[in-house]
Design a protein around this motif. Structure first.
Motif, mmCIF file in Angstrom:
data_model
loop_
_atom_site.group_PDB
_atom_site.id
_atom_site.type_symbol
_atom_site.label_atom_id
_atom_site.label_comp_id
_atom_site.label_asym_id
_atom_site.label_seq_id
_atom_site.Cartn_x
_atom_site.Cartn_y
_atom_site.Cartn_z
ATOM 1 N N GLU A 191 0.858 -1.183 0.000
ATOM 2 C CA GLU A 191 0.000 0.000 0.000
ATOM 3 C C GLU A 191 0.897 1.237 0.000
ATOM 4 O OE1 GLU A 191 -3.434 0.825 0.214
ATOM 5 O OE2 GLU A 191 -3.828 -1.233 -0.418
ATOM 6 N N ILE A 192 0.907 1.967 -1.113
ATOM 7 C CA ILE A 192 1.598 3.258 -1.148
ATOM 8 C C ILE A 192 0.522 4.320 -1.264
ATOM 9 C CG2 ILE A 192 3.185 4.757 -2.431
ATOM 10 C CD1 ILE A 192 4.635 2.353 -3.437
ATOM 11 N N ASN A 193 0.520 5.269 -0.362
ATOM 12 C CA ASN A 193 -0.527 6.279 -0.430
ATOM 13 C C ASN A 193 -0.411 7.073 -1.732
ATOM 14 O OD1 ASN A 193 -2.724 7.827 0.438
ATOM 15 N ND2 ASN A 193 -1.339 9.421 1.169
ATOM 16 N N GLU A 194 -1.560 7.254 -2.388
ATOM 17 C CA GLU A 194 -1.557 8.008 -3.652
ATOM 18 C C GLU A 194 -1.846 9.477 -3.367
ATOM 19 O OE1 GLU A 194 -4.724 6.014 -5.646
ATOM 20 O OE2 GLU A 194 -3.594 4.193 -5.969
ATOM 21 N N ALA A 195 -0.880 10.176 -2.817
ATOM 22 C CA ALA A 195 -1.076 11.602 -2.585
ATOM 23 C C ALA A 195 -1.285 12.280 -3.943
ATOM 24 C CB ALA A 195 0.119 12.198 -1.869
ATOM 25 N N ILE A 233 8.167 -2.895 -7.750
ATOM 26 C CA ILE A 233 6.891 -2.842 -7.030
ATOM 27 C C ILE A 233 5.832 -3.392 -7.987
ATOM 28 C CG2 ILE A 233 5.159 -1.332 -5.981
ATOM 29 C CD1 ILE A 233 7.436 0.554 -5.197
ATOM 30 N N PRO A 234 5.452 -4.677 -7.824
ATOM 31 C CA PRO A 234 4.528 -5.277 -8.803
ATOM 32 C C PRO A 234 3.153 -4.609 -8.698
ATOM 33 C CG PRO A 234 5.489 -6.912 -7.308
ATOM 34 C CD PRO A 234 5.787 -5.585 -6.727
ATOM 35 N N LEU A 235 2.626 -4.213 -9.851
ATOM 36 C CA LEU A 235 1.382 -3.452 -9.847
ATOM 37 C C LEU A 235 0.195 -4.275 -9.359
ATOM 38 C CD1 LEU A 235 1.785 -1.324 -13.083
ATOM 39 C CD2 LEU A 235 2.183 -0.665 -10.709
ATOM 40 N N ASP A 236 0.290 -5.631 -9.488
ATOM 41 C CA ASP A 236 -0.839 -6.437 -9.033
ATOM 42 C C ASP A 236 -0.893 -6.557 -7.505
ATOM 43 O OD1 ASP A 236 1.529 -7.865 -9.221
ATOM 44 O OD2 ASP A 236 0.479 -9.798 -9.244
ATOM 45 N N LYS A 237 0.197 -6.146 -6.852
ATOM 46 C CA LYS A 237 0.181 -6.177 -5.378
ATOM 47 C C LYS A 237 -0.107 -4.794 -4.802
ATOM 48 C CE LYS A 237 3.683 -9.799 -4.862
ATOM 49 N NZ LYS A 237 5.052 -10.043 -4.373
ATOM 50 N N LEU A 238 -0.083 -3.790 -5.674
ATOM 51 C CA LEU A 238 -0.129 -2.408 -5.193
ATOM 52 C C LEU A 238 -1.564 -1.884 -5.100
ATOM 53 C CD1 LEU A 238 1.629 0.209 -4.617
ATOM 54 C CD2 LEU A 238 1.173 0.785 -6.994
ATOM 55 N N ASN A 239 -1.891 -1.344 -3.952
ATOM 56 C CA ASN A 239 -3.181 -0.673 -3.731
ATOM 57 C C ASN A 239 -4.325 -1.403 -4.434
ATOM 58 O OD1 ASN A 239 -1.351 1.076 -2.684
ATOM 59 N ND2 ASN A 239 -1.849 2.818 -3.991
ATOM 60 N N ARG A 240 -4.545 -2.659 -4.044
ATOM 61 C CA ARG A 240 -5.518 -3.495 -4.753
ATOM 62 C C ARG A 240 -6.928 -2.933 -4.695
ATOM 63 N NH1 ARG A 240 -4.037 -9.522 -2.831
ATOM 64 N NH2 ARG A 240 -2.023 -9.690 -3.870
ATOM 65 N N THR A 289 -6.564 -1.406 5.760
ATOM 66 C CA THR A 289 -6.929 -2.046 4.490
ATOM 67 C C THR A 289 -5.942 -3.157 4.151
ATOM 68 O OG1 THR A 289 -7.662 -1.647 2.223
ATOM 69 C CG2 THR A 289 -5.754 -0.402 2.931
ATOM 70 N N ALA A 290 -4.667 -2.953 4.498
ATOM 71 C CA ALA A 290 -3.674 -3.993 4.229
ATOM 72 C C ALA A 290 -4.015 -5.256 4.999
ATOM 73 C CB ALA A 290 -2.283 -3.489 4.607
ATOM 74 N N LEU A 291 -4.395 -5.091 6.264
ATOM 75 C CA LEU A 291 -4.745 -6.258 7.091
ATOM 76 C C LEU A 291 -5.963 -6.980 6.518
ATOM 77 C CD1 LEU A 291 -4.339 -5.036 10.757
ATOM 78 C CD2 LEU A 291 -3.403 -7.133 9.788
ATOM 79 N N ILE A 298 3.508 -5.016 8.161
ATOM 80 C CA ILE A 298 2.408 -5.647 8.896
ATOM 81 C C ILE A 298 2.361 -7.133 8.536
ATOM 82 C CG2 ILE A 298 -0.090 -5.596 9.302
ATOM 83 C CD1 ILE A 298 1.231 -3.005 10.068
ATOM 84 N N GLU A 299 2.126 -7.961 9.551
ATOM 85 C CA GLU A 299 2.035 -9.397 9.298
ATOM 86 C C GLU A 299 0.681 -9.907 9.782
ATOM 87 O OE1 GLU A 299 4.855 -11.655 11.495
ATOM 88 O OE2 GLU A 299 4.388 -13.523 10.459
ATOM 89 N N ARG A 300 0.062 -10.757 8.972
ATOM 90 C CA ARG A 300 -1.236 -11.303 9.381
ATOM 91 C C ARG A 300 -1.022 -12.480 10.340
ATOM 92 N NH1 ARG A 300 -5.130 -15.333 7.469
ATOM 93 N NH2 ARG A 300 -3.464 -16.222 6.242
ATOM 94 N N LEU A 301 -1.908 -12.605 11.320
ATOM 95 C CA LEU A 301 -1.856 -13.762 12.222
ATOM 96 C C LEU A 301 -3.085 -14.614 11.953
ATOM 97 C CD1 LEU A 301 -0.756 -12.024 15.500
ATOM 98 C CD2 LEU A 301 0.624 -13.432 14.010
ATOM 99 N N THR A 302 -2.883 -15.928 11.976
ATOM 100 C CA THR A 302 -4.041 -16.782 11.688
ATOM 101 C C THR A 302 -4.644 -17.303 12.979
ATOM 102 O OG1 THR A 302 -2.422 -18.492 11.353
ATOM 103 C CG2 THR A 302 -3.411 -17.508 9.396
#
Lengths: 274, 420
Positions: free
Chosen positions: B325-329, B359-366, B387-389, B416-420
């Motif tokens: 997630e890169i903020n789109e200022a 920075i792969p575009l398919d991972k960016l700001n989905r 939103t990333a979580l 950030i890391e997700r916990l299951t």
């Protein structure tokens, strides 16, 4: 060779790049070369616009070569001034739109050249400066500056600028109406090109300022305030008031003659730089 | 390590829009109330409320405290407001982390709130002095004299929002910093407009997921429960008609390819692993973070500097991130980050040690970014983490990198890391 002429489509691009020098200045050679280049342009019928710019990093054109101005004898000086006036008039009377793309110092003769163009755009860079500092050197703008500046922005705005010799930043020059637009340096030429489709400039009439009554009022006021400041000790300033105020009421050629006469007289007087 | 237990946000609505009549404290209160309801814990267990807010309202000094009390959190629970410009929402999260590691608490409500609709319009100093004189005048004559001192320009107001979005050190506006990047790294108008359209399209496709992030704000008999900045009719051709805002003559940054000016709040419930004892279930954790400084007139490159520092300190790399997630200022700024990240020459020109990777575009700001959703400056940092979580949860992936540029020449990056 101090000048380079390139043609891109219908736009001609004249680039000042004085050989073996860090600055662009006007001397007889440069003026003659400019004259020659301008002669070639009417023959090229597909051209619609001419952009003038500089290849020096921080200077557009710094004005006349002061060494020559201070050493020239009466006749030499008269020839040099006449040459400058005629070359700039040739530029002004070109049948195509002319645009000065200014980046860096555009002072004295540099601005007089730019004033002979239809439009002026300037880069927002720190080094961009615009002004007519001649009166600070004991002379006055005599390559048409004393005539064209008031014709462009009106006597009431032009006279203080000529008398103070103020060197302006781009934003101030834009507010005063001397330049037509500001942009970043990288976009200067493309922005200048966007003026190419415009008609040649019709100068405003300035009816309110340039009628005999207002002109004599402005002249009187300028003379009075000058006298208070200088006690009549700086002849260049008084002559400038005279030439500029007379200039807005007479034909261009007459005003050029006045400019020429005044600068010769002032250069031959004992030097009194302010 | 800081664990994230709950998160939610309000809808992001355009300036002057649905939440125009609510101030930042109202919006923040609504978000915190929803968070506490979702978490179902005793508010007295919270150790501190930490909120980011950039344009802090004059009538809510220490807005975090106002929000805390109005959300029903007991008086004994402390509250602090933090400010790191656009990263204020992230600053709240990392402040909680630092408090926790200094043994000052175990459970925190953190986040950011902003009402850009209500940024003040100010009187000039000259007018203020004249008002003071008028107030001091006693006799009718003195009052008249004082009143006659006013000139029309005294009533020409200072626009708070414009002042806030101008960097006082360099004197240039945030939009102009984006113009500089567009010029220096040759990012064309078409590229920027295409990026903006893409942001709207992504947000449109994921609108259902976005709505799951949101807790509604109830006001005037209505529930505000979806972002209103997303345009279904955006196209490169339409955006091409917009005039540049910041450099009118030759610029390429327009209202269409910049982030929107928006109201909103995003909040998280965070704390130590011991909070599981309360029956809370962590959804993710903060693995590392970095703030880095850079040239204020190229503040848009801040994320790159922050990422470089983060990777150096934690050993993570771009390739390990499943979600970015890169903020789109500004589209120009986000595109500059993407371009420089994968080019050794450009990265070095900008002052980075080396390139960071693709920075792969398919991972960016989905789910789209601030160009579609808006950028309520104080809240955005927290929204990116949230939103990333949620994206990690949805896609069952592990790692997310959230980063943004900060006015004044900084960057922030949180891993950030997700916990299951």
């Amino acid at each position: 060779m101090h000048l380079k002429l390139e043609t891109h489509g219908t736009i001609a691009h004249l680039i000042f790049d004085r050989k073996d020098s860090s600055a662009n200045i006007f001397d007889r050679d440069v003026l003659a070369e400019l004259d020659q280049q301008l002669d070639g342009i009417p023959k090229c019928s597909k051209l619609t616009a001419l952009i003038i710019s500089s290849n020096k990093p921080n200077i557009f054109i710094a004005g006349a070569d002061l060494k020559i101005l201070s050493t020239a004898t009466g006749e030499e000086l008269e020839n040099l001034i006449s040459l400058g006036q005629s070359v700039f008039s040739k530029l002004e009377s070109l049948h195509i739109t002319t645009i000065a793309a200014i980046h860096g110092a555009c002072v004295g003769g540099g601005l007089e050249l730019a004033l002979a163009c239809d439009y002026r755009v300037v880069s927002e860079a720190q080094c961009s400066r615009i002004g007519l500092p001649e009166t600070q050197l004991g002379i006055l703008p005599a390559w048409g500056g004393s005539t064209r500046l008031p014709a462009l922005i009106g006597l009431s705005k032009a006279l203080p600028l000529i008398l103070s010799g103020k060197i302006m930043k781009p934003k101030l020059a834009l507010r005063k109406g001397i330049v037509d637009g500001i942009c970043p340096q990288q976009h200067l030429i493309s922005y200048a090109s966007s003026f190419a489709n415009r008609q040649m400039r019709q100068l405003p009439v300035h009816m309110l300022e340039h009628n005999p009554l207002t002109v004599s009022l402005i002249r009187k006021q300028a003379q009075d305030s000058l006298y208070k400041k200088t006690r009549g000790l700086y002849p260049a300033l008084n002559r400038a008031v005279d030439v500029v105020c007379t200039g807005v009421r007479v034909s261009k050629q007459e005003s050029f003659d006045n400019e020429r006469e005044a600068i010769i007289e002032l250069s031959q007087a004992p030097k009194q730089p302010n | 390590m800081l664990y994230i237990y709950q998160c939610t946000r309000t809808a992001f609505t355009k300036m002057g829009g649905a939440m125009d009549h609510l101030n930042a404290a109202d919006i923040g209160k609504s978000a915190v109330s929803s968070l506490l309801t979702n978490a179902a814990i005793d508010p007295a267990l919270i150790d501190e409320v930490i909120m980011g807010c950039v344009c802090q309202p004059a009538d809510s000094a220490n807005i975090a405290r106002v929000i805390a009390l109005r959300s029903g959190i007991p008086e004994s629970v402390t509250a602090a407001t933090v400010h790191r410009n656009c990263a204020s929402g992230m600053e709240a999260i990392t402040t909680a982390y630092e408090r926790m590691h200094a043994d000052h608490g175990q459970l925190f409500v953190v986040g950011g709130c902003e009402s850009m609709s209500n940024t003040p319009v100010l009187y000039r100093k000259s007018a203020v002095q004249k008002f003071a004189k008028l107030a001091r005048a006693r006799s009718p004559l003195a009052k008249l004299t004082a009143a006659l001192q006013f000139r029309p320009k005294d009533f020409n107001p200072l626009i708070g929002l414009r002042l806030g979005l101008t960097d006082p050190f360099t004197g240039i506006n945030m939009g102009q910093t984006a113009e500089i990047l567009a010029r220096e790294y040759e990012i064309s108008r078409v590229e920027q407009d295409a990026f903006a359209v893409n942001s709207h399209n992504k947000a449109l496709n994921y609108q259902q997921s976005l709505n799951q992030e949101i807790s509604p704000v109830y006001t005037r008999g209505k529930a505000i429960d979806s972002d209103d900045g997303i345009r279904a009719d955006s196209s490169v051709e339409k955006l091409a008609n917009l005039k540049p805002v910041f450099e009118k003559n030759t610029g390429s940054v327009t209202a269409g390819n910049s982030s929107q000016i928006t109201d909103g709040a995003a909040v998280l419930l965070v704390g130590s692993i011991r909070m599981k004892e309360l029956g809370l279930e962590p959804v993710g954790r903060l693995r590392g973070y970095a703030y880095a400084g850079c040239d204020p007139s190229r503040m848009g490159l801040g994320p790159l500097f922050a990422m470089q520092k983060l990777f150096k300190e934690t050993g993570f790399s771009l390739a390990q991130a499943d979600i970015i997630e890169i903020n789109e200022a500004f589209a120009a700024q986000a595109l500059a980050c993407i371009k420089l990240s994968d080019s050794e020459v450009l990265a070095k020109k900008a002052g980075l040690d080396s390139k960071l990777g693709e920075i792969p575009l398919d991972k960016l700001n989905r789910r789209g970014g601030a160009i579609a959703l808006g950028h309520p400056v104080g809240a955005t940092g927290a929204r990116l983490v949230l939103t990333a979580l949620d994206q990690l949860r949805e896609s069952q992936q592990q790692h997310a990198l959230t980063t943004l540029c900060i006015g004044g020449g900084q960057g922030a990056a949180l891993w950030i890391e997700r916990l299951t």
